[in-house]
Design a protein around this motif. Structure first.
Motif, PDB file in Angstrom:
ATOM      1  N   GLY A   1       5.765   3.657  -2.416  1.00 34.54           N
ATOM      2  CA  GLY A   1       5.808   5.248  -1.738  1.00 34.54           C
ATOM      3  C   GLY A   1       4.835   6.049  -2.033  1.00 34.54           C
ATOM      4  N   LYS A   2       3.989   5.522  -3.125  1.00 32.59           N
ATOM      5  CA  LYS A   2       2.848   6.458  -3.459  1.00 32.59           C
ATOM      6  C   LYS A   2       1.555   5.927  -3.243  1.00 32.59           C
ATOM      7  CE  LYS A   2       1.773   9.572  -7.106  1.00 32.59           C
ATOM      8  NZ  LYS A   2       2.144   9.895  -8.674  1.00 32.59           N
ATOM      9  N   ILE A   3       0.458   6.656  -2.688  1.00 34.41           N
ATOM     10  CA  ILE A   3      -0.845   6.140  -2.292  1.00 34.41           C
ATOM     11  C   ILE A   3      -1.581   6.876  -3.491  1.00 34.41           C
ATOM     12  CG2 ILE A   3      -2.679   6.658  -0.791  1.00 34.41           C
ATOM     13  CD1 ILE A   3      -0.333   7.213   1.573  1.00 34.41           C
ATOM     14  N   THR A   4      -2.590   5.977  -4.021  1.00 30.13           N
ATOM     15  CA  THR A   4      -3.253   6.501  -5.120  1.00 30.13           C
ATOM     16  C   THR A   4      -4.658   6.533  -4.474  1.00 30.13           C
ATOM     17  OG1 THR A   4      -3.730   4.178  -5.743  1.00 30.13           O
ATOM     18  CG2 THR A   4      -1.841   4.820  -6.717  1.00 30.13           C
ATOM     19  N   ALA A   5      -5.702   6.894  -5.488  1.00 27.69           N
ATOM     20  CA  ALA A   5      -7.100   7.315  -5.058  1.00 27.69           C
ATOM     21  C   ALA A   5      -7.576   5.680  -4.732  1.00 27.69           C
ATOM     22  CB  ALA A   5      -7.785   8.158  -6.156  1.00 27.69           C
ATOM     23  N   ALA A   6      -7.151   4.672  -5.490  1.00 30.74           N
ATOM     24  CA  ALA A   6      -7.618   3.548  -5.335  1.00 30.74           C
ATOM     25  C   ALA A   6      -7.304   2.831  -4.039  1.00 30.74           C
ATOM     26  CB  ALA A   6      -7.151   2.434  -6.515  1.00 30.74           C
ATOM     27  N   ASP A   7      -5.946   3.165  -3.559  1.00 31.61           N
ATOM     28  CA  ASP A   7      -5.494   2.707  -2.445  1.00 31.61           C
ATOM     29  C   ASP A   7      -6.424   3.499  -1.192  1.00 31.61           C
ATOM     30  OD1 ASP A   7      -3.367   1.110  -3.524  1.00 31.61           O
ATOM     31  OD2 ASP A   7      -2.014   2.943  -3.495  1.00 31.61           O
ATOM     32  N   ALA A   8      -6.432   4.599  -1.432  1.00 26.93           N
ATOM     33  CA  ALA A   8      -7.312   5.193  -0.263  1.00 26.93           C
ATOM     34  C   ALA A   8      -8.664   4.823  -0.240  1.00 26.93           C
ATOM     35  CB  ALA A   8      -7.310   6.790  -0.612  1.00 26.93           C
ATOM     36  N   ALA A   9      -9.329   4.675  -1.492  1.00 30.74           N
ATOM     37  CA  ALA A   9     -10.732   4.230  -1.308  1.00 30.74           C
ATOM     38  C   ALA A   9     -10.773   2.739  -0.623  1.00 30.74           C
ATOM     39  CB  ALA A   9     -11.289   4.298  -2.427  1.00 30.74           C
ATOM     40  N   GLY A  10      -9.889   1.832  -1.177  1.00 32.80           N
ATOM     41  CA  GLY A  10      -9.712   0.548  -0.724  1.00 32.80           C
ATOM     42  C   GLY A  10      -9.496   0.592   0.775  1.00 32.80           C
ATOM     43  N   GLN A  11      -8.758   1.334   1.361  1.00 31.71           N
ATOM     44  CA  GLN A  11      -8.460   1.226   2.796  1.00 31.71           C
ATOM     45  C   GLN A  11      -9.655   1.865   3.660  1.00 31.71           C
ATOM     46  OE1 GLN A  11      -5.828  -0.212   4.378  1.00 31.71           O
ATOM     47  NE2 GLN A  11      -6.472   0.596   6.463  1.00 31.71           N
ATOM     48  N   ILE A  12     -10.307   2.766   3.190  1.00 29.70           N
ATOM     49  CA  ILE A  12     -11.598   3.343   3.764  1.00 29.70           C
ATOM     50  C   ILE A  12     -12.595   2.481   3.981  1.00 29.70           C
ATOM     51  CG2 ILE A  12     -13.117   5.021   3.775  1.00 29.70           C
ATOM     52  CD1 ILE A  12     -11.389   7.208   3.065  1.00 29.70           C
ATOM     53  N   PHE A  13     -12.886   1.326   2.927  1.00 31.36           N
ATOM     54  CA  PHE A  13     -13.944   0.638   2.845  1.00 31.36           C
ATOM     55  C   PHE A  13     -13.505  -0.592   3.390  1.00 31.36           C
ATOM     56  CE2 PHE A  13     -15.665   4.004   0.027  1.00 31.36           C
ATOM     57  CZ  PHE A  13     -16.679   4.385   0.599  1.00 31.36           C
ATOM     58  N   SER A  14     -12.362  -1.118   3.465  1.00 32.83           N
ATOM     59  CA  SER A  14     -12.001  -2.510   3.633  1.00 32.83           C
ATOM     60  C   SER A  14     -12.281  -3.132   4.929  1.00 32.83           C
ATOM     61  CB  SER A  14     -10.385  -2.762   3.568  1.00 32.83           C
ATOM     62  OG  SER A  14      -9.766  -2.071   4.402  1.00 32.83           O
TER      63      SER A  14
ATOM     64  N   ALA B   1       1.336  12.997   4.448  1.00 38.18           N
ATOM     65  CA  ALA B   1       1.931  11.485   3.887  1.00 38.18           C
ATOM     66  C   ALA B   1       3.320  11.579   3.766  1.00 38.18           C
ATOM     67  CB  ALA B   1       0.950  11.443   2.470  1.00 38.18           C
ATOM     68  N   ARG B   2       3.705  12.879   3.375  1.00 32.95           N
ATOM     69  CA  ARG B   2       5.250  13.028   3.064  1.00 32.95           C
ATOM     70  C   ARG B   2       5.918  12.624   4.575  1.00 32.95           C
ATOM     71  NH1 ARG B   2       3.742  17.591  -0.054  1.00 32.95           N
ATOM     72  NH2 ARG B   2       3.583  16.900  -2.311  1.00 32.95           N
ATOM     73  N   ALA B   3       5.482  13.376   5.476  1.00 37.03           N
ATOM     74  CA  ALA B   3       6.039  13.234   6.884  1.00 37.03           C
ATOM     75  C   ALA B   3       6.164  11.673   7.285  1.00 37.03           C
ATOM     76  CB  ALA B   3       5.107  14.075   7.953  1.00 37.03           C
ATOM     77  N   LEU B   4       5.244  10.864   6.568  1.00 36.69           N
ATOM     78  CA  LEU B   4       5.160   9.340   6.736  1.00 36.69           C
ATOM     79  C   LEU B   4       5.946   8.764   5.860  1.00 36.69           C
ATOM     80  CD1 LEU B   4       1.348   8.955   7.777  1.00 36.69           C
ATOM     81  CD2 LEU B   4       3.379   8.922   9.439  1.00 36.69           C
ATOM     82  N   GLY B   5       6.671   9.446   4.963  1.00 35.18           N
ATOM     83  CA  GLY B   5       7.318   8.725   4.053  1.00 35.18           C
ATOM     84  C   GLY B   5       6.832   8.172   2.878  1.00 35.18           C
ATOM     85  N   LYS B   6       5.713   8.909   2.400  1.00 38.72           N
ATOM     86  CA  LYS B   6       4.682   8.478   1.431  1.00 38.72           C
ATOM     87  C   LYS B   6       4.234   9.619   0.473  1.00 38.72           C
ATOM     88  CE  LYS B   6       4.630   3.910   2.714  1.00 38.72           C
ATOM     89  NZ  LYS B   6       5.217   2.901   1.988  1.00 38.72           N
TER      90      LYS B   6
END
Length: 317
Positions: A177-190, A135-140
């Protein structure tokens, strides 16, 4: 110079290959590519060792060396070692070799003359740390909870993990700049949550027509077929873990937070899952596990789609 790269994870092997290729091209080296087994070992060796009139240096990539016969391994070792000046050889062995002693004789000879590297997938906490570095390599910045969640989702599939991290980073854009658990879960299921849920229900009901229709729609989407199947598996698994927790008195909102489920699971969802449906879940999970095992190294996406459809149709016959 000779390089020998081995490991079980295709994504990590391919990434190492990409790095070596980028370096070769930056050095203006001619590059050639072969797959062991696609041509006789003698032909691969002869072509590998010939420089063209337009290049004084080249790098040769010989992939899937693990699929070569013992005879071909012996012949490659005899003809290529030592590599002539100006020619680098990169051997890619897509299985883990625990020790050179366990390798075939030809492979041992090649390894003895090579710079050997094992592309080893991290485990446990190291996997989450790897995700954070990606993620850091992608600027996040990937929170620890998000890294743990994504690592758990991907299991040991490094390609899937890298893909999910990239999706999360792209979906946030420049807004955060920060990916939270909610962001990750929402993206996977969206993307496919509704369709996967619909497919899961059809499988549980043994509704062959509805299941195949929904599966066809899912497989025509942008996702790689095995990812669709994997997400179906994990969605069903979470739902029935939720059923168990619900029976133990946990509220729907608590279950959703614990299992990273989306908000479309309403307050009555888990209590409304029948005992019959719970029993059918075992069949659905067995089916997807079998599909993953059989299709792990299948060919093109179209072949995977066809094979998955046949497996599901056979299961629901």
């Amino acid at each position: 110079m000779i390089f020998f790269v081995h490991g079980e994870d295709d994504y990590l092997i391919d990434r190492r290959k990409k790095d070596l290729l980028a370096k070769a091209r930056a050095d203006r080296r001619e590059c050639e590519f072969f797959c062991a087994g696609d041509a006789p070992a003698a032909a691969i060796a002869d072509q590998s060792l010939n420089l063209s009139l337009f290049a004084s240096q080249k790098t040769v990539f010989i992939d899937r060396l693990d699929e070569a016969s013992k005879k071909d391994l012996d012949e490659l070792a005899a003809k290529i070692i030592p590599a002539p000046e100006g020619i680098d050889i990169v051997f890619l062995w897509r299985e883990r070799i625990k020790s050179s002693a366990s390798a075939p004789v030809g492979a041992k000879k090649i390894m003895a003359a090579s710079k050997v590297s094992e592309e080893k997938a991290p485990r446990g906490r190291a996997l989450a740390a790897w995700a954070q570095n990606e993620a850091r390599a992608l600027g996040k910045e990937l929170s620890q909870d998000a890294a743990d969640f994504l690592a758990r989702e991907a299991g040991q599939d490094m390609g899937s993990l890298a893909q999910e991290i990239e999706k999360c980073a792209m979906s946030l854009g420049k807004t955060s700049g920060k990916i939270t658990a909610a962001d990750a879960a929402g993206q996977i299921f969206s993307m496919n949550a509704g369709g996967i849920f619909e497919f899961a229900n059809a499988v549980e009901r043994k509704d062959r027509r509805a299941a195949l229709k929904t599966l066809s729609r899912l497989l025509d989407g942008p996702e790689e077929p095995l990812i669709v199947l994997d997400r179906f598996y994990k969605t069903v698994l979470r739902i029935y873990r939720g059923k168990t927790l619900s029976a133990g008195g946990m509220t729907s909102s608590e279950i959703s937070r614990l299992l990273f489920l989306n908000s479309y699971f309403d307050a009555d969802f888990f209590s409304n899952i029948s005992a019959h449906s719970t029993a059918r879940a075992g069949d659905a999970l067995d089916m997807t596990a079998a599909c993953n095992l059989k299709l792990k190294r299948a060919g093109t996406n179209e072949e995977k789609k066809s094979a998955i459809t046949v497996l599901v149709a056979d299961y629901l016959r």
